[in-house]
Design an enzyme around this catalytic site. Structure first.
Site, PDB file in Angstrom:
ATOM      1  N   GLY A  34     -27.024 -19.930 -19.416  1.00 56.81           N
ATOM      2  CA  GLY A  34     -26.204 -19.158 -18.474  1.00 56.81           C
ATOM      3  C   GLY A  34     -24.848 -18.846 -19.092  1.00 56.81           C
ATOM      4  O   GLY A  34     -24.252 -19.706 -19.736  1.00 56.81           O
ATOM      5  N   ALA A  77     -12.571 -16.801 -31.646  1.00 57.02           N
ATOM      6  CA  ALA A  77     -11.941 -17.845 -32.476  1.00 57.02           C
ATOM      7  C   ALA A  77     -12.826 -18.180 -33.677  1.00 57.02           C
ATOM      8  O   ALA A  77     -12.326 -18.332 -34.804  1.00 57.02           O
ATOM      9  CB  ALA A  77     -11.679 -19.088 -31.631  1.00 57.02           C
ATOM     10  N   ARG A 135     -12.702 -15.094 -36.227  1.00 60.68           N
ATOM     11  CA  ARG A 135     -11.423 -14.883 -36.937  1.00 60.68           C
ATOM     12  C   ARG A 135     -11.046 -16.092 -37.788  1.00 60.68           C
ATOM     13  O   ARG A 135     -10.534 -15.929 -38.904  1.00 60.68           O
ATOM     14  CB  ARG A 135     -10.328 -14.508 -35.939  1.00 60.68           C
ATOM     15  CG  ARG A 135     -10.633 -13.127 -35.339  1.00 60.68           C
ATOM     16  CD  ARG A 135      -9.454 -12.450 -34.716  1.00 60.68           C
ATOM     17  NE  ARG A 135      -9.812 -11.074 -34.361  1.00 60.68           N
ATOM     18  CZ  ARG A 135      -9.160 -10.334 -33.500  1.00 60.68           C
ATOM     19  NH1 ARG A 135      -8.101 -10.818 -32.876  1.00 60.68           N
ATOM     20  NH2 ARG A 135      -9.534  -9.088 -33.248  1.00 60.68           N
ATOM     21  N   ARG A 151     -32.343 -17.538 -22.045  1.00 58.69           N
ATOM     22  CA  ARG A 151     -32.958 -18.871 -22.077  1.00 58.69           C
ATOM     23  C   ARG A 151     -34.281 -18.669 -22.818  1.00 58.69           C
ATOM     24  O   ARG A 151     -35.098 -17.857 -22.395  1.00 58.69           O
ATOM     25  CB  ARG A 151     -33.200 -19.379 -20.661  1.00 58.69           C
ATOM     26  CG  ARG A 151     -31.906 -19.494 -19.839  1.00 58.69           C
ATOM     27  CD  ARG A 151     -32.169 -20.194 -18.520  1.00 58.69           C
ATOM     28  NE  ARG A 151     -31.090 -19.974 -17.565  1.00 58.69           N
ATOM     29  CZ  ARG A 151     -29.950 -20.680 -17.527  1.00 58.69           C
ATOM     30  NH1 ARG A 151     -29.743 -21.639 -18.399  1.00 58.69           N
ATOM     31  NH2 ARG A 151     -29.036 -20.423 -16.608  1.00 58.69           N
ATOM     32  N   ASP A 177     -26.175 -27.854 -21.768  1.00 57.17           N
ATOM     33  CA  ASP A 177     -26.995 -28.970 -22.238  1.00 57.17           C
ATOM     34  C   ASP A 177     -28.244 -28.510 -23.019  1.00 57.17           C
ATOM     35  O   ASP A 177     -28.471 -28.949 -24.146  1.00 57.17           O
ATOM     36  CB  ASP A 177     -27.404 -29.790 -21.001  1.00 57.17           C
ATOM     37  CG  ASP A 177     -28.102 -31.067 -21.384  1.00 57.17           C
ATOM     38  OD1 ASP A 177     -27.476 -31.891 -22.065  1.00 57.17           O
ATOM     39  OD2 ASP A 177     -29.286 -31.229 -21.034  1.00 57.17           O
ATOM     40  N   THR A 215     -20.509 -23.702 -20.371  1.00 58.50           N
ATOM     41  CA  THR A 215     -21.246 -23.662 -19.103  1.00 58.50           C
ATOM     42  C   THR A 215     -20.269 -23.867 -17.950  1.00 58.50           C
ATOM     43  O   THR A 215     -19.317 -24.634 -18.080  1.00 58.50           O
ATOM     44  CB  THR A 215     -22.340 -24.748 -19.028  1.00 58.50           C
ATOM     45  OG1 THR A 215     -22.812 -24.850 -17.678  1.00 58.50           O
ATOM     46  CG2 THR A 215     -21.838 -26.124 -19.450  1.00 58.50           C
ATOM     47  N   ASP A 255     -21.083 -25.387 -15.330  1.00 60.18           N
ATOM     48  CA  ASP A 255     -21.548 -26.555 -14.557  1.00 60.18           C
ATOM     49  C   ASP A 255     -20.728 -27.838 -14.756  1.00 60.18           C
ATOM     50  O   ASP A 255     -20.774 -28.725 -13.912  1.00 60.18           O
ATOM     51  CB  ASP A 255     -23.010 -26.856 -14.897  1.00 60.18           C
ATOM     52  CG  ASP A 255     -23.940 -25.733 -14.475  1.00 60.18           C
ATOM     53  OD1 ASP A 255     -23.517 -24.890 -13.664  1.00 60.18           O
ATOM     54  OD2 ASP A 255     -25.087 -25.704 -14.963  1.00 60.18           O
ATOM     55  N   ASP A 267     -21.417 -30.252 -16.723  1.00 64.16           N
ATOM     56  CA  ASP A 267     -22.424 -31.316 -16.615  1.00 64.16           C
ATOM     57  C   ASP A 267     -22.664 -32.067 -17.918  1.00 64.16           C
ATOM     58  O   ASP A 267     -23.658 -32.786 -18.051  1.00 64.16           O
ATOM     59  CB  ASP A 267     -23.756 -30.720 -16.112  1.00 64.16           C
ATOM     60  CG  ASP A 267     -24.277 -29.618 -17.020  1.00 64.16           C
ATOM     61  OD1 ASP A 267     -23.527 -29.162 -17.910  1.00 64.16           O
ATOM     62  OD2 ASP A 267     -25.440 -29.216 -16.844  1.00 64.16           O
ATOM     63  N   ARG A 287     -26.186 -26.556 -10.899  1.00 69.10           N
ATOM     64  CA  ARG A 287     -27.511 -27.121 -11.203  1.00 69.10           C
ATOM     65  C   ARG A 287     -27.619 -28.556 -10.665  1.00 69.10           C
ATOM     66  O   ARG A 287     -27.518 -28.731  -9.466  1.00 69.10           O
ATOM     67  CB  ARG A 287     -27.756 -27.076 -12.712  1.00 69.10           C
ATOM     68  CG  ARG A 287     -29.227 -27.003 -13.069  1.00 69.10           C
ATOM     69  CD  ARG A 287     -29.392 -26.956 -14.561  1.00 69.10           C
ATOM     70  NE  ARG A 287     -29.142 -25.636 -15.100  1.00 69.10           N
ATOM     71  CZ  ARG A 287     -30.063 -24.687 -15.205  1.00 69.10           C
ATOM     72  NH1 ARG A 287     -31.282 -24.925 -14.833  1.00 69.10           N
ATOM     73  NH2 ARG A 287     -29.763 -23.516 -15.699  1.00 69.10           N
TER      74      ARG A 287
HETATM   75  O1  F6P Z   1     -26.114 -23.354 -15.936  1.00 66.46           O
HETATM   76  C1  F6P Z   1     -25.348 -22.391 -15.319  1.00 66.46           C
HETATM   77  C2  F6P Z   1     -26.006 -21.922 -14.059  1.00 66.46           C
HETATM   78  O2  F6P Z   1     -25.196 -20.905 -13.492  1.00 66.46           O
HETATM   79  C3  F6P Z   1     -26.316 -22.990 -13.005  1.00 66.46           C
HETATM   80  O3  F6P Z   1     -25.180 -23.342 -12.263  1.00 66.46           O
HETATM   81  C4  F6P Z   1     -27.404 -22.347 -12.216  1.00 66.46           C
HETATM   82  O4  F6P Z   1     -28.222 -23.308 -11.597  1.00 66.46           O
HETATM   83  C5  F6P Z   1     -28.165 -21.581 -13.270  1.00 66.46           C
HETATM   84  O5  F6P Z   1     -27.267 -21.358 -14.332  1.00 66.46           O
HETATM   85  C6  F6P Z   1     -28.737 -20.260 -12.825  1.00 66.46           C
HETATM   86  O6  F6P Z   1     -29.494 -19.772 -13.874  1.00 66.46           O
HETATM   87  P1  F6P Z   1     -30.035 -18.282 -14.016  1.00 66.46           P
HETATM   88  O7  F6P Z   1     -28.932 -17.447 -14.562  1.00 66.46           O
HETATM   89  O8  F6P Z   1     -31.164 -18.410 -14.985  1.00 66.46           O
HETATM   90  O9  F6P Z   1     -30.444 -17.848 -12.643  1.00 66.46           O
END
Ligand code: F6P
Length: 320
Positions: free
Chosen positions: A11, A22, A25, A72, A103, A125, A127, A129, A171
């Protein structure tokens, strides 16, 4: 190291472009050739790779999204895909790679590392996480967007004396909900790390209403098991108060990055180039207590993220 690559994966998050800038360059400044790999590991497998110069990353510092595009990749999860990825990098003569992602993306970097490619992972990200870093690139911007939404929802929620359930992303991680809930003055925050007690939540809404609270804002992380629609219905039925859902969704992933995200992206991007130049082993780069840190990539990803329980309890105290 003479030739390095950079990709964004998973994402997208605000600040990814600042990180790419960054890397490009600083890499050129260090005498390297820098190659941009399109659409993350998907583009790597398809050989969508081209050299970047200083100008190619001009005027992107303030833009959300990623100029390299992102994806992805299911194909890259396989042994076959990873072996092919390494052969594509060898074909282009790319010896080191900067991976900007969450992750799953950094775990993809580990797979390349095991096959002999030097990988520097940047935490890209919204998230927040990842266990090894206090903050990820994009988290601060995403929380700011949520705060803006809470303020707007608060106006109408108050006028109509309603309860509003605002669903945020993250997530399996509750950090966006937690930070936005504390800074946004929510009545309650529901996160996947702590079991949801719907009765307690409804009791709290009613006690507040009896004391004269005009309305309630509930922040719910998307990872909480009960759906937002089901929760909204239950709250309305049990409290007898009008309740509405607001799902912020992809709004949280766009927008111009905040100062904090630009700084984190720029400093970690520069650090990645420095480490590649030194021919360092693969690392995960992040921030701890305000300092830029670099840890062994595999070990960093093994660190579990813990929720800040004190912050969660404080929300309960402030919203009584
Ligand atoms: O990992 C970032 C994120 O935005 C999460 O918060 C969310 O669950 C997921 O990606 C959504 O993924 P997609 O863009 O594949 O719908």
């Amino acid at each position: 190291m003479k030739r390095i690559g950079v990709l964004t994966s998973g994402g997208d998050s605000p600040g990814m472009n600042a990180a790419i800038r960054a890397v490009v360059r600083c890499g050129i400044e260090a005498g390297m050739e820098v190659y941009g790999i399109k659409r993350g590991y998907e583009g790597l497998l398809d050989g969508e790779i081209c050299q970047l110069d200083r100008n190619s990353v001009g005027d992107i510092l303030h833009r959300g999204g990623t100029i390299l595009k992102t994806a992805r990749s299911e194909r890259f999860r396989t042994e076959e895909g990873q072996t092919h990825g390494v052969s594509v990098l060898e074909t282009f003569g790319i010896e080191g790679l900067v991976v900007i992602g969450g992750d799953g993306s950094l775990r993809g970097g580990c797979d390349l590392d095991r096959r002999g490619i030097k990988v520097m992972g940047l935490p890209g990200t919204i998230d927040n996480d990842l266990g090894y870093t206090d903050f990820t690139i994009g988290f601060d911007t995403a929380v700011s967007t949520v705060l803006d939404a809470i303020s707007k929802v608060r106006d109408t929620s108050s006028s109509h004396e309603r309860t509003t359930v605002i669903e945020v992303m993250g997530r399996h991680c509750g950090d966006i909900a937690l930070y936005a809930g504390l800074a946004g003055g929510a009545e309650a925050v529901l996160i996947p790390e702590i079991e949801t007690d719907v009765n307690e939540l409804c009791r709290k809404i009613l006690i507040g209403a009896n004391r004269g609270k005009q309305h309630s804002i509930i922040i719910k992380a998307e990872g909480v098991e009960i759906s937002t629609a089901a929760l909204t219905k239950t709250i309305e039925e049990r409290t007898g108060r009008e309740t509405r859902p607001v799902v912020l969704s992809y709004l949280q992933r766009g927008g111009t990055p905040t100062l904090r995200d630009r700084m984190l992206a720029t400093l970690t991007g520069a650090k990645a180039v420095e480490l590649l130049q030194e021919d360092s082993d693969s690392k995960a780069i992040g921030t701890v207590n305000g300092e830029i840190v670099a840890y062994d990539l595999q070990q960093a990803l093994a660190q579990k993220r813990e929720i800040d329980r004190e912050m969660y309890d404080l929300i309960g105290i402030l919203s009584k």
